[in-house]
Motif scaffolding. Structure first.
Motif, PDB file in Angstrom:
ATOM      1  N   PHE A 146       5.645 -11.233  12.852  1.00 25.71           N
ATOM      2  CA  PHE A 146       5.612 -10.133  11.571  1.00 25.71           C
ATOM      3  C   PHE A 146       7.117 -10.185  11.210  1.00 25.71           C
ATOM      4  O   PHE A 146       7.336  -9.817   9.842  1.00 25.71           O
ATOM      5  CB  PHE A 146       4.901  -9.021  11.855  1.00 25.71           C
ATOM      6  CG  PHE A 146       3.497  -9.351  12.432  1.00 25.71           C
ATOM      7  CD1 PHE A 146       2.685  -9.654  11.535  1.00 25.71           C
ATOM      8  CD2 PHE A 146       3.264  -9.158  13.672  1.00 25.71           C
ATOM      9  CE1 PHE A 146       1.103 -10.018  11.782  1.00 25.71           C
ATOM     10  CE2 PHE A 146       1.954  -9.461  13.942  1.00 25.71           C
ATOM     11  CZ  PHE A 146       0.908  -9.814  13.066  1.00 25.71           C
TER      12      PHE A 146
ATOM     13  N   ARG B   5       2.485  -6.444  17.749  1.00 30.57           N
ATOM     14  CA  ARG B   5       3.418  -7.332  17.003  1.00 30.57           C
ATOM     15  C   ARG B   5       3.861  -8.649  17.737  1.00 30.57           C
ATOM     16  O   ARG B   5       4.614  -9.309  16.922  1.00 30.57           O
ATOM     17  CB  ARG B   5       4.154  -6.587  16.240  1.00 30.57           C
ATOM     18  CG  ARG B   5       3.750  -5.464  15.413  1.00 30.57           C
ATOM     19  CD  ARG B   5       4.998  -4.736  14.668  1.00 30.57           C
ATOM     20  NE  ARG B   5       5.474  -5.336  13.620  1.00 30.57           N
ATOM     21  CZ  ARG B   5       5.245  -5.278  12.376  1.00 30.57           C
ATOM     22  NH1 ARG B   5       4.155  -4.573  12.047  1.00 30.57           N
ATOM     23  NH2 ARG B   5       5.871  -5.912  11.577  1.00 30.57           N
ATOM     24  N   THR B   6       3.588  -8.878  18.806  1.00 23.95           N
ATOM     25  CA  THR B   6       4.341 -10.023  19.675  1.00 23.95           C
ATOM     26  C   THR B   6       3.548 -11.212  19.965  1.00 23.95           C
ATOM     27  O   THR B   6       2.310 -10.875  20.179  1.00 23.95           O
ATOM     28  CB  THR B   6       5.335  -9.362  20.652  1.00 23.95           C
ATOM     29  OG1 THR B   6       4.196  -8.954  21.785  1.00 23.95           O
ATOM     30  CG2 THR B   6       6.310  -8.684  20.322  1.00 23.95           C
TER      31      THR B   6
ATOM     32  N   ASN C 234       8.136 -12.182  17.599  1.00 29.37           N
ATOM     33  CA  ASN C 234       7.528 -11.325  16.632  1.00 29.37           C
ATOM     34  C   ASN C 234       7.400 -12.072  15.320  1.00 29.37           C
ATOM     35  O   ASN C 234       8.172 -12.219  14.615  1.00 29.37           O
ATOM     36  CB  ASN C 234       8.496 -10.008  16.533  1.00 29.37           C
ATOM     37  CG  ASN C 234       7.631  -9.119  15.533  1.00 29.37           C
ATOM     38  OD1 ASN C 234       6.943  -9.436  14.755  1.00 29.37           O
ATOM     39  ND2 ASN C 234       8.441  -7.841  15.554  1.00 29.37           N
TER      40      ASN C 234
ATOM     41  N   HIS D 179      -1.487 -14.136  21.701  1.00 29.86           N
ATOM     42  CA  HIS D 179      -0.979 -12.606  21.336  1.00 29.86           C
ATOM     43  C   HIS D 179      -1.009 -11.806  22.411  1.00 29.86           C
ATOM     44  O   HIS D 179      -1.753 -11.828  23.393  1.00 29.86           O
ATOM     45  CB  HIS D 179      -2.303 -12.324  20.328  1.00 29.86           C
ATOM     46  CG  HIS D 179      -1.750 -10.967  19.562  1.00 29.86           C
ATOM     47  ND1 HIS D 179      -2.728  -9.852  19.580  1.00 29.86           N
ATOM     48  CD2 HIS D 179      -1.070 -10.797  18.797  1.00 29.86           C
ATOM     49  CE1 HIS D 179      -2.082  -9.021  19.024  1.00 29.86           C
ATOM     50  NE2 HIS D 179      -1.374  -9.560  18.442  1.00 29.86           N
TER      51      HIS D 179
END
Length: 75
Positions: A70, A41-42, A68, A37
């Protein structure tokens, strides 16, 4: 190399254990990968875990690539 020992892997390879402790396994675009992580969000792909040689040729999932996840969950 094969080690026959009762000593835990974390003691024999302490730096390896520290690095892999931050990794997350996931399936990304149908390929099993280990990611770290990056924040927000990446995620950064650390390694590909696959027996399919085609997966290693995919330029979108090479180690070091930022993804990404998400973005793909909403589709």
């Amino acid at each position: 190399m094969t080690l026959y020992t009762i000593v835990p892997e974390e003691i024999i390879f302490p730096h390896h254990h520290e690095k892999t402790a931050n990794l997350i396994e996931m399936i990304y675009n149908g390929v099993h990968v280990m990611v770290e992580h990056d924040g927000g969000r990446t995620f950064r792909i650390d390694r590909i875990v696959s027996t399919d040689p085609e997966d290693y040729m995919n330029v979108h999932i090479q180690p070091g690539a930022v993804i990404n996840v998400f973005e793909h969950m909403n589709h």
